[in-house]
Design an enzyme around this catalytic site. Structure first.
Site, short mmCIF file in Angstrom:
data_model
loop_
_atom_site.label_atom_id
_atom_site.label_comp_id
_atom_site.label_asym_id
_atom_site.label_seq_id
_atom_site.Cartn_x
_atom_site.Cartn_y
_atom_site.Cartn_z
N HIS A 160 -19.10 2.00 -48.41
CA HIS A 160 -19.09 1.23 -47.26
C HIS A 160 -19.27 -0.20 -47.93
CE1 HIS A 160 -18.23 5.10 -44.07
NE2 HIS A 160 -19.16 5.50 -45.33
N ASP A 173 -13.89 10.60 -48.99
CA ASP A 173 -14.51 10.67 -48.24
C ASP A 173 -14.62 10.82 -47.42
OD1 ASP A 173 -17.99 9.73 -48.33
OD2 ASP A 173 -17.10 9.04 -46.29
N ASP A 230 -17.84 15.12 -47.83
CA ASP A 230 -18.68 15.88 -46.16
C ASP A 230 -17.43 15.75 -45.27
OD1 ASP A 230 -17.47 12.77 -46.44
OD2 ASP A 230 -19.14 11.57 -46.09
N1 Q9C Z 1 -22.38 10.20 -35.82
C1 Q9C Z 1 -21.08 7.85 -46.42
O1 Q9C Z 1 -20.64 9.56 -46.05
N2 Q9C Z 1 -23.30 6.95 -39.51
N3 Q9C Z 1 -21.58 7.49 -45.35
C2 Q9C Z 1 -22.70 7.65 -38.62
C3 Q9C Z 1 -22.42 8.95 -36.95
C4 Q9C Z 1 -23.07 6.50 -40.84
C5 Q9C Z 1 -21.74 7.37 -44.20
C6 Q9C Z 1 -23.04 8.01 -37.57
C7 Q9C Z 1 -22.75 7.18 -41.62
C8 Q9C Z 1 -22.31 6.54 -43.10
C9 Q9C Z 1 -20.88 7.32 -47.96
ZN ZN Z 2 -18.77 9.50 -46.21
#
Ligand code: Q9C
Ligand code: ZN
Length: 344
Positions: A159, A195, A284
């Site tokens: 990200h 991902d 994930d």
């Molecule tokens: N309701 C990675 O998997 N929060 N980042 C999201 C969703 C941030 C995920 C909230 C999620 C970031 C690397």
């Molecule tokens: Zn992710």
């Protein structure tokens, strides 16, 4: 297969994120790494430490001012007498100025961050730098002749863009690996991001490049984080036109539709005929992931590993997300074990 690991990841701990109107401990925790490491050791993988690299390597992908901000942010916060974790509370959205960076630490955070789920703590820089070095070490080993190396990066990276952090990511480990491979050995790289979340940072970094094909499978940004990038109509620009491919999938996607989309991604990569592959490996996509919405089971991860191996390319795999801590080791080892079983 070798995996690159640094204990410094554990210095990034104790952070909070804004989640459904409350501040909660981040889903991205140090325990994730212990589970992956244990599963890989049990699977006979060989552990290696990261090498050191000059900061100029980071500047191949990131803005020097942004790197400086990340390196000094906590000290600036601490110098103002503050403790705990740093989170921004305002962002330069439409109508506000983004042509100047506020001098103070709070405004600087809003300037460089894009969400309130990516805390900076005392040890965040050490961990993020070790993760970046781990990814570049894996790239170095592949440029030196290893067929595939996995970097157990934490914090994750996909990200983070040239000068923006967010989504638990600070430095873009996978993009640094891609650039390292290009700078040392190869002409064209495919970056495949599996991902659950769209790799907005990686997409932005390579948006105008034709020497990197960015392909991403992810939950649709219509409902899923990061919301503001990752749609199918984003195809790259300038020389990079046609070298970005997004395959957003609906909430609830299970193995059959996932596998069809993965096959489309792999066909695009074959068509590009790259010299090497970098995989942003998030797990994930797992059915019991606490913040995601796909329905992959542990038995599906080896099927992903075999498909990736079928490309027959020198490969760097970089850890991204995966928040079902109890199962993360089996899921990552499932991908890597099947990948490593390919004929040499
Ligand atoms: N309701 C990675 O998997 N929060 N980042 C999201 C969703 C941030 C995920 C909230 C999620 C970031 C690397
Ligand atoms: Zn992710």
């Amino acid at each position: 297969m070798i995996f690159v690991y640094s204990p410094l990841h554990a210095r990034h701990d104790g952070g909070k994120e804004l989640y459904r109107g409350e501040f909660v401990p981040t889903f991205e925790t140090p325990a994730r790494v212990g589970h992956i490491q244990a599963a890989l050791q049990a699977g006979g993988f060989e552990q290696a430490p990261p090498r050191e690299f000059p900061e100029s390597r980071l500047h191949r992908v990131h803005d020097p001012d942004f790197v400086e901000f990340l390196r000094t942010a906590f000290a600036r916060w601490h110098a103002e007498g503050r403790e705990g974790c740093m989170l921004p509370s305002g962002f330069p959205a439409r109508g506000l100025r983004r042509d100047r960076k506020p001098a103070g630490i709070s405004g600087s955070m809003g300037y460089y961050a894009f969400d309130a789920s990516t805390p900076i703590m005392e040890g965040t820089w050490d961990a993020a730098l070790a993760a970046a070095h781990s990814a570049m070490t894996a790239a170095a080993m592949v440029s030196e002749g290893k067929s595939a190396v996995y970097a157990l990066c934490r914090p994750p990276g996909h990200h983070a863009s040239r000068s923006v952090y967010g989504g638990y990511c600070y430095l873009n480990n996978a993009a640094l690996a891609v650039q390292y491979l290009i700078d040392e050995s190869y002409g064209r790289i495919a970056l495949l991001d599996i991902d659950y979340h769209h790799g907005n940072g990686s997409q932005e970094i390579f948006w105008e490049r034709d020497d990197v094909l960015f392909v991403s499978l992810h939950g649709t940004p219509d409902s899923e984080y990061p919301y503001f990038l990752g749609y199918a109509d984003e195809r790259g620009a300038g020389r990079g036109a046609g070298y970005t491919l997004n395959l957003p999938l609906p909430l609830g996607t299970g193995w059959d539709s996932y596998a069809s989309a993965l096959d489309v991604a792999l066909e695009a990569i074959r068509g590009y005929a790259p010299d090497a592959l970098v995989v942003s490996l998030g797990v994930d996509t797992f059915e019991r992931d606490p913040i995601s919405g796909f329905k992959l089971a542990t038995r599906h991860y080896p099927l992903i590993g075999s498909r990736l191996a079928g490309l027959g390319l020198p490969t760097v795999l970089v850890q991204e997300g995966g928040y079902a801590v109890a199962e993360i080791g089996a899921n990552v080892a499932g991908v890597l074990g099947a990948f490593a079983a390919r004929p040499a």
